[in-house]
Scaffold this active site. Structure first.
Site, PDB file in Angstrom:
ATOM      1  N   CYS A  30       0.904  -1.329  -0.046  1.00 25.02           N
ATOM      2  CA  CYS A  30      -0.105   0.072  -0.152  1.00 25.02           C
ATOM      3  C   CYS A  30       0.919   1.301   0.041  1.00 25.02           C
ATOM      4  CB  CYS A  30      -0.932  -0.129   1.249  1.00 25.02           C
ATOM      5  SG  CYS A  30      -1.769   1.590   1.463  1.00 25.02           S
ATOM      6  N   ASP A  81      -0.601  -5.526   0.408  1.00 25.46           N
ATOM      7  CA  ASP A  81      -1.805  -5.957  -0.101  1.00 25.46           C
ATOM      8  C   ASP A  81      -1.788  -7.254  -0.835  1.00 25.46           C
ATOM      9  OD1 ASP A  81      -3.349  -3.514   0.628  1.00 25.46           O
ATOM     10  OD2 ASP A  81      -2.384  -2.324  -0.765  1.00 25.46           O
TER      11      ASP A  81
END
Ligand SMILES: [Ca+2]
Ligand SMILES: [Ca+2]
Ligand SMILES: [Ca+2]
Ligand SMILES: [Ca+2]
Ligand SMILES: [Ca+2]
Ligand SMILES: [Ca+2]
Ligand SMILES: [Ca+2]
Ligand SMILES: [Ca+2]
Ligand SMILES: [Ca+2]
Ligand SMILES: [Ca+2]
Ligand SMILES: [Ca+2]
Ligand SMILES: [Ca+2]
Ligand SMILES: [Ca+2]
Ligand SMILES: [Ca+2]
Ligand SMILES: [Ca+2]
Ligand SMILES: [Ca+2]
Lengths: 153, 153, 153, 153, 153, 153, 153, 153, 153, 153
Positions: free
Chosen positions: G51, G58
């Site tokens: 991220c 992520d």
């Protein structure tokens, strides 16, 4: 091809209406054809009764398991017995345990259990699990495996 | 590549018609290839017999589990034996336990069980669970895992 | 980043062809990295061998569970060992128990089991369940959870 | 509305980067709010580490179950601890049992187990199952229920 | 409570044996109760016929969809018609399209289709999809949604 | 009970070994029994070939859909044809489209498509979708419905 | 058994480390083996990036579909390209469309689409769907069929 | 690693309480990072509001799909906007279409749709489906795939 | 049709607002209608509370199992009690065990357990399992069967 | 918090008994709160009526979809309307299309459809699909997605 074990059945193969109440329903039985212990499962996804407080219909998915002693339940009689709850009013806990206890009285099995899986009311379903007696040693009793309620999504 | 363990099989690899009745079916067997205890599962989702009262066909999904002693059942013979019930009439409880008991007699296993999962009649399916003998200590016996009947929706 | 626990592996990270038969396959092993008892599961959904009577290919989904003592099996060696059955002929019961017994001999685990879930022949699948030894007290052994064969519909 | 049980947490509600290695990760804990024994389950479907031989990333779905004694693990700290394996290299068996043993050391639970369900390499997934200690009498410990690998089709 | 739309039915509510062949089966019909176009689906998971080359039984899961014009098929007559294939021999493609074409002739629907999902033979199932006519504009026709064959694992 | 439509089949009901390569396999065909357009689906969850670069076995789940013109494929010949890829090496894209194109040449269908759903390598499965020709107006072609690869968890 | 179509591949069958960033990754390609239009699907359930705001990892499940013109993507190169996002930071929308556009540039397909199914953050997953070009007439493009996120229960 | 596209976000990475009502919620947005048309899906299985007649809480599973023009919605702001309905009362139809219309106003997408899948009340769930605008030519829009409500059993 | 067992219920059939906190909620009870031991299950997929640290809403799927002694819980009162947590803040472990312990105090069952299956935060869900007392001999207690969290794909 | 849109509702929040027949049921309606076209879905898994020939109860799972013009149906009134079929006798085709046509008359929607998924009788379920009117351009209408009947196994 039919053996005379089945000669006394008054309901199977007939066009019967529903009994008006559980008390009027006749639970016919057939001689147990197997000398060794075993287990029978009956599934009724079409059960409905009435809520005793609001008068609204309730719905349930019922599963009955039992080990026969001298008798097995005749399946059409069983279906008509369940149908007799259509206009009968009581709570989920009372209906489920009542069906189990009536079957114990009529079929006299070695062991019996009933799972009542009721449709949600107010977003919350109630399931009721009752059993009676003790299964004979060495009998095989699989899980009822009804999937739990999930809500949405 | 084939070992001589299989020389006596009369049905595997042949084009056999169905036996006319369970009594005519021959349940060929093969020498057990493993000296330690273990379990064998046979699944038959294509079973059909006749209702002894109405003459209508009945259908079932059958699962047989057993621990071999000296023999294992040959799978094509097993299939022809099940096919011989095609025009045989009896109740669900009698067919299921009858198949289990015939296998016990022919294969002489240490232990055997059969689950008969019958298609619904009148909205209600019957399942029949039979077992015979005692599994040897330390044998691994998984659940049959047949999903329960759900109705619609 | 690699510890020297892995220096002796001849097959991992190499471009190996398949061994010609189970006897030629080498089951390399790695030192067990954990001093406490635990369980390892290997799943092989790509197993194939040959029917010893008809010469047709057979297919199976295999699951192996074991508790390591001094060794764990190296997974690429395990894969090549299973690949060596590609042109090997034997019955379902003999292949499954044979793989289990070979692993017991090479890896010397405290306990091992194998589930062989075979594709149907003649509409009927055979599953074979074998185990050896006794799991150490307090080890956690989950169900293999392979769904049963259903036919169609 | 927050009780002072949570005053010491340094990571929850903060914008923390990932620790560089498992050794650098801090496993914060919170006072156990319940005086009776019970069980907590943490599921981490986003775990990744590095293969120590090939340098390629490995992926796993992890499930941790434990019975707290004095402490429960704070879930954001747990997430950061798992994230610290992102560039750490070891075999599936070593990672899974290592995480379990580190949690035992930091949280001092009565009992703990971890299931590591690894993505397949070469078509074959490895699952690792570790547990430590003994669950208190009367604690309820459900199955982890992770579905087995199926291949395709 | 029954309307006189149903007075002519000879089979519903009776205890009928199976017709000996598809030619002997009578496909009774009922007046279509709805003046607007709509669709009806019939599902038959209990179909069985005979392989014309080997004499072995075949099994299928059948789904029939149609838009009624003047008539709807009576469901018990439909069931007896399917039962008449029990000792009839033909290939999967011929049975499935034959059932579809017979229904077209007897019920004279605006449009009809049949999906025949056959159990595997030699590991390979055959599915047959037939349709006839053109659905009226604005009729809603959902997918049959039968899950594909998966083999094992 | 068998019609003479089937007299020329040399492989069905025989005990055939596998052809050595796709070129040696004979794709026998049967006269199309239905004068109207329709669709046939064949599912092969037991396909295996060899990777042309590494020599390792590859596995796939194949689904073939076609609309017959003059011929339908005989299912045992189809099975033997697929079995002939057992020791044949090529990429996923080449095997899948090659099988589709060979069927087009031999069966001369109005329309044909093949979906090849391959087992993962390196964690990534490849699926290949090929079709040829144009389905006749009004033929019903359901989705193949093979569930996508999910990894673990 | 390998054709010379594959002689130029530098990564398949080698023991490669991960590229340090998407820019360093080399997307090798192979000559398209089929002269007719068709579709290829690649599934990557093991994707992870960072991220850009919080620095947290992520995770996503990616599915790429394309119709080759002159080239197909080599699957190991594709895997290494995806692995190069391991320490790359960007939003879900930017990563997914960026991968799609890079593949379009390197493989020059007739048509390509990518579905990015991201793991939830804050209880809410984001899915991103991108496509480029126009599929050739008559190509078959099945649904990606990834099940939607459900939360718990 | 973060690009300056994200500099203006006030809520992501912060510890924000819930807005008191939908009117107070701020729907922050980020510059669309992709110059070609594509689709974004947001799934919110944790939505709850209040019934305007009874004051009881309602629950829904929401799915939003849209094609960005100049902006994408920031996912934490979206989560806080949904959270602001926690004490807001309105009917299912009004809440679902109201959320859709607010998003249209704030994000100014080319096209947007919302599916509201509400938990059952009185045994009957209501689903609401709203869309606005027209998706750009060539954009790919998969089905939302939320499984329908089933009741029990 | 209602028995006087239900005369004292103040909430069922009324239009009640939510209690402001768990302490204000009244857990009405009904006389147990069955003299034999059995089990009752209540499922609440619509539970929500507040995180005590961040003020954000949390969501859970709750399942309560108990064996009644003198009382059963009235289901609408149970629903209102759960609704009273809507603005109450505490950790997952505290909420779940707190609900279980309050029910034990009010309903005085022979045995009770609660499973709290919480929606993921930071990608990681927490499940909490609590039980109290000892189920009477011979009571049947099925698994709660809530499927585990899977992430995406 | 309730808007005056709801002031005229006589049944919601009341304790109503079931209407004695469909003719006596009142289908209350609420002003449509949304000025743009959209779709509403109502699911009723608890429908039951009576077979007009045998007097036995029938069960169905019903799904209604419609696009409101000036009105939406009030969900409690809808539930009571369905409950009024409890002792009403007619065939599956007549009940399903009759409910659809009554809703069209009372709610005057732009478009409406109903799917009736009936429980099997004699092993064969009937599904009925009816629709009326034409959905407004640009409205989104998802599939009803009810899984097909499977029999056992
Ligand atoms: Ca309730
Ligand atoms: Ca849910
Ligand atoms: Ca067999
Ligand atoms: Ca029955
Ligand atoms: Ca079936
Ligand atoms: Ca491996
Ligand atoms: Ca498979
Ligand atoms: Ca075949
Ligand atoms: Ca087969
Ligand atoms: Ca792989
Ligand atoms: Ca998010
Ligand atoms: Ca409602
Ligand atoms: Ca149901
Ligand atoms: Ca969390
Ligand atoms: Ca996954
Ligand atoms: Ca019927």
């Amino acid at each position: 091809m039919a053996s005379d074990r089945y000669n006394d059945l008054d309901q199977l193969g007939q066009n019967n209406g529903l009994p008006q109440s559980p008390d009027e329903a006749v639970l016919e039985r057939v001689k147990n054809p197997c000398p060794e212990p075993y287990m029978v499962r009956l599934v009724a996804p079409e059960f409905t009764s009435i809520c005793p407080v609001t008068g609204q219909p309730d719905f349930a998915h019922l599963v009955v398991d039992y080990c026969p002693k001298d008798w097995i339940v005749e399946s059409k009689a069983f279906k008509l017995f369940l149908g007799s709850f259509r206009n009968h009013g009581d709570f989920h806990e009372a209906c489920t345990t009542g069906i189990g206890r009536r079957l114990v009285k009529e079929i006299e099995p070695t062991w019996l259990r009933i799972g009542g899986y009721w449709y949600p009311r107010g977003g919350i379903p109630i399931d009721v699990f009752y059993q009676h007696g003790k299964a004979p040693e060495g009998v095989w009793i699989p899980d009822q495996g009804v999937p739990p309620y999930r809500g949405r999504g």
